[in-house]
Design a protein around this motif. Structure first.
Motif, short mmCIF file in Angstrom:
data_model
loop_
_atom_site.label_atom_id
_atom_site.label_comp_id
_atom_site.label_asym_id
_atom_site.label_seq_id
_atom_site.Cartn_x
_atom_site.Cartn_y
_atom_site.Cartn_z
N CYS A 145 80.44 2.44 -11.12
CA CYS A 145 80.04 3.46 -10.14
C CYS A 145 80.80 4.77 -10.37
O CYS A 145 80.54 5.48 -11.32
N PHE A 190 77.88 7.06 -11.45
CA PHE A 190 77.14 7.43 -10.24
C PHE A 190 76.48 8.78 -10.46
O PHE A 190 77.14 9.77 -10.76
N SER A 191 75.16 8.82 -10.34
CA SER A 191 74.41 9.99 -10.78
C SER A 191 74.55 11.17 -9.83
O SER A 191 74.90 11.03 -8.65
N GLU A 194 72.23 10.68 -6.92
CA GLU A 194 72.79 9.72 -5.97
C GLU A 194 73.92 10.35 -5.17
O GLU A 194 74.07 10.10 -3.96
N ASN A 228 67.01 6.39 -8.02
CA ASN A 228 68.34 6.32 -7.42
C ASN A 228 68.68 4.90 -6.99
O ASN A 228 67.84 4.19 -6.43
N PHE A 229 69.91 4.50 -7.27
CA PHE A 229 70.48 3.23 -6.83
C PHE A 229 69.83 2.00 -7.46
O PHE A 229 69.99 0.89 -6.97
N ASN A 244 76.17 2.28 -10.31
CA ASN A 244 76.20 2.39 -8.85
C ASN A 244 76.55 1.03 -8.23
O ASN A 244 76.70 0.03 -8.96
#
Length: 264
Positions: A145, A190-191, A194, A228-229, A244
């Motif tokens: 993450c 973790f983008s 995000e 996302n996620f 993530n």
């Protein structure tokens, strides 16, 4: 008989800076800490937890929920009990102590997520010493993450690099990011998209830099999911990164597999 000992690098950070002033309360994520750790133990490995100041990490309250365990109450209860009561999570050493005790005794290293590593580990000189050792020895190095930003500690001037990112000085950060041992490595984190969601719903403000930019500026070949996620794990040589919280089980499996192969 144990297969080997894995070093877990925890964080002591509990606040992260926000743009415009102020800070948000943070910590390590419960699932990101415990799911891979229990997978290692269940696979026959011992673990040693170390942090910069030798005290136990603080769990981010937003992660202390059954939702991060897929709604599995038993898994959540096991994780909470393990983190609270197990010897592995309560016999904490300093990063300096594990260096002085010899890093060759460890078969691999794991860095959990939560925002905390983006505050202390990514600029900690002892974390840099540890990560450079595992890189040079080509031993499995797993980070989850926000944890992957800790590999920036391996930069020659990690604290100055972080300060340049925080100041928005991309040119200075790029110059300080030269000669990074992980330049060109495939990795995830973790983008940025995000993070925007986390900033709006969890942090109450904007961070000084996002994790994708932090790694790319130093030469990381960062890839993230379009959704996302969604779980995402990237393996490149000894480096294993998960994007993530939902990537906890996949990263754990990849780390155990890498360790087992390294042990022959």
């Amino acid at each position: 008989m144990t297969k080997g000992t894995i070093l877990i690098l925890g964080s002591n950070a509990t606040q992260i800076e926000l743009r415009g002033g102020g800070s948000a309360t943070i910590g390590q994520y419960l699932n990101e800490t415990v799911v891979p750790t229990l997978a290692l133990i269940d696979a026959g490995y011992d673990v040693v937890l170390a942090t910069p100041n030798g005290t136990k990490p603080i769990i981010d309250a937003v992660s202390d929920t059954v939702d991060h365990f897929g709604g599995d109450q038993a898994a959540y209860d096991r994780a909470r009990a393990f983190f609270a009561d197990s010897p592995e999570m309560n016999s904490v050493q300093t990063l300096r102590a594990v260096i002085e005790g010899g890093l060759d005794r460890f078969a691999g290293v794991f860095v959990p997520g939560g925002h905390a590593p983006a505050v202390d580990l990514m600029q900690d000189p002892d974390a840099g010493t540890i990560l450079r050792h595992f890189h040079q020895a080509r031993k499995p190095t797993a980070l989850l993450c926000h944890g992957p930003v800790a590999v920036l500690a391996a930069l020659p001037e990690a604290a100055a690099y972080r300060a340049a990112l925080a100041a928005g000085d991309s040119e200075k950060a790029a110059a300080l990011g030269q000669d990074w041992v992980y330049a060109g490595y495939g990795m995830t984190v973790f983008s940025a998209s995000e993070e925007k969601i986390a900033e709006q719903h969890l942090l109450g403000g904007e961070l000084l830099f996002d994790m994708e930019r932090a790694l790319r500026t130093a030469g990381g070949n960062v890839s993230v999911t379009a959704t996302n996620f969604a779980p995402n794990v990237v393996v490149d040589r000894e480096l294993i990164t998960g994007q993530n919280p939902a990537s906890d089980h996949q990263l754990a499996a990849a780390l155990v597999d890498a360790l087992d192969r390294a042990q022959g």
